[in-house]
Structure formats: C-alpha cells, structure tokens
Design a protein around this motif. Structure first.
Motif, mmCIF file in Angstrom:
data_model
loop_
_atom_site.group_PDB
_atom_site.id
_atom_site.type_symbol
_atom_site.label_atom_id
_atom_site.label_comp_id
_atom_site.label_asym_id
_atom_site.label_seq_id
_atom_site.Cartn_x
_atom_site.Cartn_y
_atom_site.Cartn_z
ATOM 1 N N TRP A 98 -6.639 7.264 -8.489
ATOM 2 C CA TRP A 98 -5.989 6.673 -7.315
ATOM 3 C C TRP A 98 -6.740 5.430 -6.845
ATOM 4 O O TRP A 98 -6.136 4.392 -6.536
ATOM 5 C CB TRP A 98 -5.894 7.689 -6.189
ATOM 6 C CG TRP A 98 -5.718 7.051 -4.837
ATOM 7 C CD1 TRP A 98 -6.610 7.041 -3.809
ATOM 8 C CD2 TRP A 98 -4.586 6.305 -4.371
ATOM 9 N NE1 TRP A 98 -6.110 6.336 -2.744
ATOM 10 C CE2 TRP A 98 -4.871 5.868 -3.058
ATOM 11 C CE3 TRP A 98 -3.371 5.958 -4.949
ATOM 12 C CZ2 TRP A 98 -3.977 5.105 -2.309
ATOM 13 C CZ3 TRP A 98 -2.471 5.198 -4.208
ATOM 14 C CH2 TRP A 98 -2.775 4.783 -2.901
ATOM 15 N N TRP A 104 -5.993 2.668 -9.242
ATOM 16 C CA TRP A 104 -4.591 2.250 -9.101
ATOM 17 C C TRP A 104 -4.387 1.440 -7.826
ATOM 18 O O TRP A 104 -3.761 0.379 -7.844
ATOM 19 C CB TRP A 104 -3.706 3.488 -9.106
ATOM 20 C CG TRP A 104 -2.286 3.283 -8.627
ATOM 21 C CD1 TRP A 104 -1.763 3.702 -7.438
ATOM 22 C CD2 TRP A 104 -1.210 2.657 -9.334
ATOM 23 N NE1 TRP A 104 -0.431 3.374 -7.358
ATOM 24 C CE2 TRP A 104 -0.064 2.731 -8.504
ATOM 25 C CE3 TRP A 104 -1.110 2.046 -10.579
ATOM 26 C CZ2 TRP A 104 1.166 2.203 -8.876
ATOM 27 C CZ3 TRP A 104 0.117 1.519 -10.957
ATOM 28 C CH2 TRP A 104 1.241 1.593 -10.128
ATOM 29 N N SER A 105 -4.926 1.939 -6.722
ATOM 30 C CA SER A 105 -4.705 1.268 -5.440
ATOM 31 C C SER A 105 -5.405 -0.084 -5.376
ATOM 32 O O SER A 105 -4.977 -0.982 -4.642
ATOM 33 C CB SER A 105 -5.168 2.155 -4.277
ATOM 34 O OG SER A 105 -6.562 2.413 -4.375
ATOM 35 N N GLY A 106 -6.486 -0.235 -6.168
ATOM 36 C CA GLY A 106 -7.226 -1.491 -6.141
ATOM 37 C C GLY A 106 -6.834 -2.464 -7.238
ATOM 38 O O GLY A 106 -7.390 -3.571 -7.322
ATOM 39 N N GLY A 124 0.811 -1.206 0.000
ATOM 40 C CA GLY A 124 0.000 0.000 0.000
ATOM 41 C C GLY A 124 0.840 1.248 0.000
ATOM 42 O O GLY A 124 0.564 2.204 -0.721
ATOM 43 N N ASP A 125 1.888 1.258 0.830
ATOM 44 C CA ASP A 125 2.764 2.419 0.890
ATOM 45 C C ASP A 125 3.485 2.621 -0.427
ATOM 46 O O ASP A 125 3.653 3.753 -0.886
ATOM 47 C CB ASP A 125 3.782 2.249 2.023
ATOM 48 C CG ASP A 125 3.120 2.356 3.398
ATOM 49 O OD1 ASP A 125 2.013 2.897 3.450
ATOM 50 O OD2 ASP A 125 3.706 1.875 4.382
ATOM 51 N N ALA A 149 2.405 1.737 -3.355
ATOM 52 C CA ALA A 149 1.412 2.225 -4.322
ATOM 53 C C ALA A 149 1.225 3.725 -4.163
ATOM 54 O O ALA A 149 1.159 4.467 -5.155
ATOM 55 C CB ALA A 149 0.089 1.494 -4.124
ATOM 56 N N ASN A 150 1.117 4.190 -2.929
ATOM 57 C CA ASN A 150 0.925 5.611 -2.678
ATOM 58 C C ASN A 150 2.150 6.420 -3.093
ATOM 59 O O ASN A 150 2.025 7.496 -3.683
ATOM 60 C CB ASN A 150 0.631 5.851 -1.195
ATOM 61 C CG ASN A 150 0.338 7.308 -0.899
ATOM 62 O OD1 ASN A 150 -0.554 7.903 -1.483
ATOM 63 N ND2 ASN A 150 1.114 7.886 0.006
ATOM 64 N N ARG A 165 -1.040 -4.771 -9.483
ATOM 65 C CA ARG A 165 0.067 -4.031 -10.089
ATOM 66 C C ARG A 165 1.311 -4.881 -10.311
ATOM 67 O O ARG A 165 2.360 -4.356 -10.701
ATOM 68 C CB ARG A 165 0.416 -2.819 -9.204
ATOM 69 C CG ARG A 165 -0.750 -1.845 -9.018
ATOM 70 C CD ARG A 165 -0.371 -0.677 -8.115
ATOM 71 N NE ARG A 165 -0.001 -1.120 -6.790
ATOM 72 C CZ ARG A 165 -0.861 -1.407 -5.820
ATOM 73 N NH1 ARG A 165 -2.160 -1.308 -6.034
ATOM 74 N NH2 ARG A 165 -0.433 -1.805 -4.624
ATOM 75 N N PHE A 178 2.213 6.689 -6.839
ATOM 76 C CA PHE A 178 1.144 7.574 -7.303
ATOM 77 C C PHE A 178 1.506 9.030 -7.055
ATOM 78 O O PHE A 178 1.304 9.882 -7.944
ATOM 79 C CB PHE A 178 -0.167 7.227 -6.596
ATOM 80 C CG PHE A 178 -1.361 7.956 -7.141
ATOM 81 C CD1 PHE A 178 -2.031 7.482 -8.258
ATOM 82 C CD2 PHE A 178 -1.818 9.131 -6.547
ATOM 83 C CE1 PHE A 178 -3.127 8.165 -8.772
ATOM 84 C CE2 PHE A 178 -2.901 9.818 -7.051
ATOM 85 C CZ PHE A 178 -3.566 9.334 -8.161
ATOM 86 N N ARG A 203 1.543 12.342 -9.498
ATOM 87 C CA ARG A 203 0.273 13.024 -9.264
ATOM 88 C C ARG A 203 0.152 14.337 -10.037
ATOM 89 O O ARG A 203 -0.893 14.620 -10.636
ATOM 90 C CB ARG A 203 0.091 13.300 -7.765
ATOM 91 C CG ARG A 203 -1.338 13.639 -7.384
ATOM 92 C CD ARG A 203 -1.467 13.966 -5.909
ATOM 93 N NE ARG A 203 -2.843 13.889 -5.462
ATOM 94 C CZ ARG A 203 -3.797 14.753 -5.796
ATOM 95 N NH1 ARG A 203 -3.509 15.780 -6.581
ATOM 96 N NH2 ARG A 203 -5.032 14.610 -5.355
#
Length: 299
Positions: free
Chosen positions: A38, A41-43, A2-3, A5-6, A46, A9, A13
């Motif tokens: 977002w 992308w997060s879901g 998760g981190d 991915a953020n 990847r 992104f 951005r």
C-alpha cells in the motif's frame, strides 16, 4: 487521487493478501507485505498504470520475495520443525477443491521447499492463473526463464504432493474419525486410521513443549498423540481444555482452547486410501494470533 488510490487498492486487497500468504506462510508476514505494498502504491506515479491489478500483484510479489529470502535465513535457526501459520477458512472455500488444496497445510509445507522465485512462479501461475508474460514482468525475468521456473516448481510439487482421487466426503469422514480418536486418546483407533508411514510435525517454536524432530510411523505417532491428550499443555490442565472442530486452511481441523484462548491446532492430510498420512500440530503462540483474532483467509 488519494481516495481513488485507496479505492483501487481495497478492491484488490484480498487478492494481495492471498498471494502474500501463499508466498510466506504466515498471516502476520502477509499482512505486513500488504501494508508495504500500500505504501509503495500510494506513493507511486500511477498515471501510466493501465492494469492496476497486475501492477499491485507485481509490487506485492516483490515485497513478498524480499521477506521470504530474509525469512528463510531465520528459519534455519528455528527451534524444531517450522510450520505455516494456520488460518480459519469459510465452508465455501472447502467446496472449491483446488482452492482449498492451494492453502492446505500440506501444500504450504511443500511450497517451503521451493526457492523463492520458484514459489512465486508456482503461486502466480498454478494458483492464480496469471499469464507467463505478467509473471515475467513481476519477477523481472524473461518469459522463457519464468516458464522454466514454473515447470520446475510444478514437477517438484507434484512429486511431493500427488493429487488424490478420493471422494472429498470420504476424506472428511476419515478426518473426523481421526479427530475423534485423538480427542479420546484411543491408541487402537488411531492405529486403524494412521497410514503406516504417517509423519507428525509439531511446531512449538521453542516456546511450548513440542517434538524437536518429525515423528515417523503409525505406532510412534499414535502413542505420542495418546500421551499428549492426557497431559497438561502450555500450562493448561486437561480438564480446562476445550476441543472444537473448525475449517483451517480449507480443511477440517481441531483447535484446542484453554481459558485464555487457543493453545494448539491439529490438521491432517488424508491419503488416497482414506488414511492419515501427515499431521501438522501448531502450538507456537505467535502462530495462533490470526485464529485468536478470528481472522479468516480470503480467497
């Protein structure tokens, strides 16, 4: 994950917002598009993404296309001329002539006349320099089809938005002369600065007083501007208005503030003879939020 991915992104951005804004013409829609991108992308899975930048631009482009198709239907019932939402830009954007041109109000108005797919192809190719193969993947079209879209869009833009060779410093001076004449309500000075076939667009969105049609011709435009400069507007008396010059969409422009914040923006397009050929006045309060909040356009 998760981190990661953020982090990825956030790295792109600003690019995603810049693409979405040029596609949609408003900061609010661009921001919503980035947020939707977002979520996708997060879901997403990847694990097979080799090029996050291309993948994220593809997501953003498709979200923006969906929004643009919906927006175009809504804009058909918009009260008066529809103009893009102006955004503050930093001085370094103005120093890059091509970058500034790509977000100018005049350019965004021209982009409104393209089909959604043409607009996407133009923005991705002509502004951001993406290769046709990547654009084709983003749009779900063949490379040959995308080349045709891009060529058609470029010719359309060039026909309506010719490149001017005037020195940027001279264009800046001409803009400043116009803003001074407008602030002073000086019809004679305005007539000297306006091109004979100048056009004035005013966007009030049916929420504040504005011309419901484009005003054409130096005499009509000068008289309209001079009259407005002496009248109360949006419930604000002239004595309570403050005018300031800023950089909007890569160009010098005027913001008129009332006690509660901005009530209108005024930006111009200078022709190759140093005269004002087009004026864009945005007073719809919904389109002044980005300026009120001090939100600056990245890239």
């Amino acid at each position: 994950m998760g981190d990661d991915a953020n982090e990825v992104f956030q790295e792109y951005r600003n690019l995603l917002f810049a693409v979405a804004y040029r596609m949609l013409g408003t900061a609010a829609d661009a921001e919503d598009t980035v947020q939707d991108s977002w979520l996708r992308w997060s879901g997403a899975d990847r694990s097979g993404v080799a090029d996050p930048r291309a993948y994220l631009v593809r997501i953003t482009t498709n979200v923006a296309l969906d929004r643009l198709r919906s927006a175009q239907a809504q804009r058909e019932t918009y009260v008066g001329p529809w103009l893009p939402e102006p955004m503050l830009t930093s001085p370094d954007v103005a120093e890059d002539v091509e970058l500034a041109e790509s977000v100018s109000m005049a350019m965004l108005v021209v982009l409104e006349t393209l089909s959604p797919l043409e607009r996407a192809a133009f923005v991705l190719k002509e502004v951001f320099g993406f290769p046709f193969a990547e654009i084709a993947e983003a749009l779900g079209r063949s490379e040959a089809s995308v080349r045709q879209l891009s060529t058609r869009a470029r010719k359309h833009v060039e026909a309506r938005r010719p490149r001017f060779e005037a020195d940027p410093r001279e264009r800046l001076k001409a803009t400043e002369r116009f803003l001074e004449a407008t602030m002073g309500g000086d019809i004679n000075r305005l007539m000297e600065i306006l091109a004979p076939d100048v056009a004035l667009w005013t966007d009030g969105g049916g929420k504040v007083r504005a011309a419901l049609r484009t005003i054409h011709g130096a005499d009509k435009v000068a008289r309209w501007l001079a009259a407005v400069s002496r009248q109360s507007y949006a419930g604000v008396e002239v004595r309570d208005m403050r005018m300031r010059t800023v950089r909007l969409n890569g160009e010098p422009a005027l913001i008129i503030d009332g006690p509660a914040g901005p009530i209108t923006t005024l930006s111009v397009d200078i022709d190759d003879h140093g005269r004002v050929g087009a004026i864009h006045l945005v007073a719809n309060p919904d389109k002044l939020k980005a300026i009120t909040e001090g939100h600056r356009l990245p890239l």
